[in-house]
Write a protein that holds these residues in place. Sequence first.
Motif, short mmCIF file in Angstrom:
data_model
loop_
_atom_site.label_atom_id
_atom_site.label_comp_id
_atom_site.label_asym_id
_atom_site.label_seq_id
_atom_site.Cartn_x
_atom_site.Cartn_y
_atom_site.Cartn_z
N THR A 118 0.83 -1.20 0.00
CA THR A 118 0.00 0.00 0.00
C THR A 118 0.87 1.25 0.00
O THR A 118 1.88 1.31 0.69
CB THR A 118 -0.90 0.03 1.26
N THR A 119 0.45 2.25 -0.76
CA THR A 119 1.10 3.56 -0.69
C THR A 119 0.35 4.40 0.33
O THR A 119 -0.87 4.53 0.24
CB THR A 119 1.10 4.25 -2.06
N LEU A 120 1.07 4.90 1.30
CA LEU A 120 0.51 5.77 2.32
C LEU A 120 0.68 7.21 1.85
O LEU A 120 1.79 7.65 1.53
CB LEU A 120 1.22 5.56 3.66
N HIS A 121 -0.43 7.94 1.76
CA HIS A 121 -0.44 9.34 1.33
C HIS A 121 -0.52 10.20 2.59
O HIS A 121 -1.52 10.15 3.31
CB HIS A 121 -1.62 9.62 0.41
N LEU A 122 0.53 10.99 2.83
CA LEU A 122 0.63 11.77 4.05
C LEU A 122 0.48 13.26 3.77
O LEU A 122 0.90 13.75 2.72
CB LEU A 122 1.98 11.51 4.71
N GLU A 123 -0.11 13.94 4.72
CA GLU A 123 -0.28 15.38 4.63
C GLU A 123 -0.02 15.94 6.02
O GLU A 123 -0.51 15.40 7.02
CB GLU A 123 -1.69 15.70 4.19
N ALA A 124 0.76 17.02 6.11
CA ALA A 124 1.10 17.60 7.41
C ALA A 124 1.10 19.12 7.32
O ALA A 124 1.32 19.69 6.25
CB ALA A 124 2.48 17.11 7.86
N GLU A 125 0.86 19.74 8.46
CA GLU A 125 0.91 21.20 8.52
C GLU A 125 1.34 21.66 9.90
O GLU A 125 1.08 21.00 10.91
CB GLU A 125 -0.43 21.84 8.17
N VAL A 126 2.04 22.80 9.92
CA VAL A 126 2.37 23.46 11.18
C VAL A 126 1.13 24.25 11.58
O VAL A 126 0.58 25.01 10.78
CB VAL A 126 3.60 24.38 11.05
N THR A 127 0.70 24.09 12.82
CA THR A 127 -0.51 24.78 13.27
C THR A 127 -0.20 26.01 14.13
O THR A 127 -1.01 26.93 14.17
CB THR A 127 -1.41 23.82 14.06
N ALA A 128 0.93 26.01 14.83
CA ALA A 128 1.27 27.15 15.69
C ALA A 128 2.76 27.11 16.05
O ALA A 128 3.39 26.05 16.00
CB ALA A 128 0.44 27.11 16.96
N VAL A 129 3.27 28.28 16.43
CA VAL A 129 4.65 28.41 16.90
C VAL A 129 4.62 29.25 18.17
O VAL A 129 3.95 30.28 18.22
CB VAL A 129 5.54 29.08 15.83
N ALA A 130 5.36 28.78 19.18
CA ALA A 130 5.46 29.52 20.45
C ALA A 130 6.91 29.45 20.90
O ALA A 130 7.37 28.42 21.40
CB ALA A 130 4.54 28.93 21.51
N GLY A 131 7.66 30.52 20.67
CA GLY A 131 9.07 30.51 21.02
C GLY A 131 9.80 29.45 20.21
O GLY A 131 9.73 29.44 18.98
N ARG A 132 10.48 28.53 20.89
CA ARG A 132 11.22 27.44 20.23
C ARG A 132 10.32 26.25 19.89
O ARG A 132 10.77 25.29 19.28
CB ARG A 132 12.36 26.96 21.11
#
Length: 194
Positions: A118-132
């Motif tokens: 099976t090919t796994l189709h991945l999707e990701a996103e950064v939702t927030a940043v707080a300092g480091r």
Amino acid sequence: MSGTSAALEPPADAVKPVRHPDAPAPGELLGAHYERCFGCGGGQPHGLHLEARAGEGVTVTAEFTVQPAHQGAPGLAHGGVLATALDETLGSLNWLLRTIAVTGRLETDFARPVPVGTTLHLEAEVTAVAGRKIYSTATGRIGGPEGPVAVRADALFVEVEVKHFVRHGRQDEIDAAMSDPDRIRRGRAFEVNP
């Protein structure tokens, strides 16, 4: 995600992530950050050989095909391999921020089995940043990019300096990466995961 821990909830003062002006263009293949990386490197015969592409904003898409070497139960992907695919995809987001960061926490849900082949189709996103701290989320689907969700994860990455890798890595590999004549590849070798 079901039951995401408080450690993965961005604080009230977190800000919306901003794509770095020098980040790869949407649709651009990011390539391996390090040839020997189990997740994306071509130098690992049984690695995932995951290929990530920059998306719009601070998102990436990626794919990998489950091989027989990735099995847990007969004919099914090992859960740890699926978690690795999510971690690698989430870590690729940091290239869009042009930030060196390591995985601080990864929480994974397994929604359905992923068969070998099976090919796994991945999707990701950064939702927030707080300092480091960099907060992100990802899903992995089977049967195509719009198929049913098989795995999902929320993650916290922590920004570090290159000396983190120099202090904790094996000297032979550090020397090999640092001697690469390609300046961009040399820098990217230290950009994803602890």
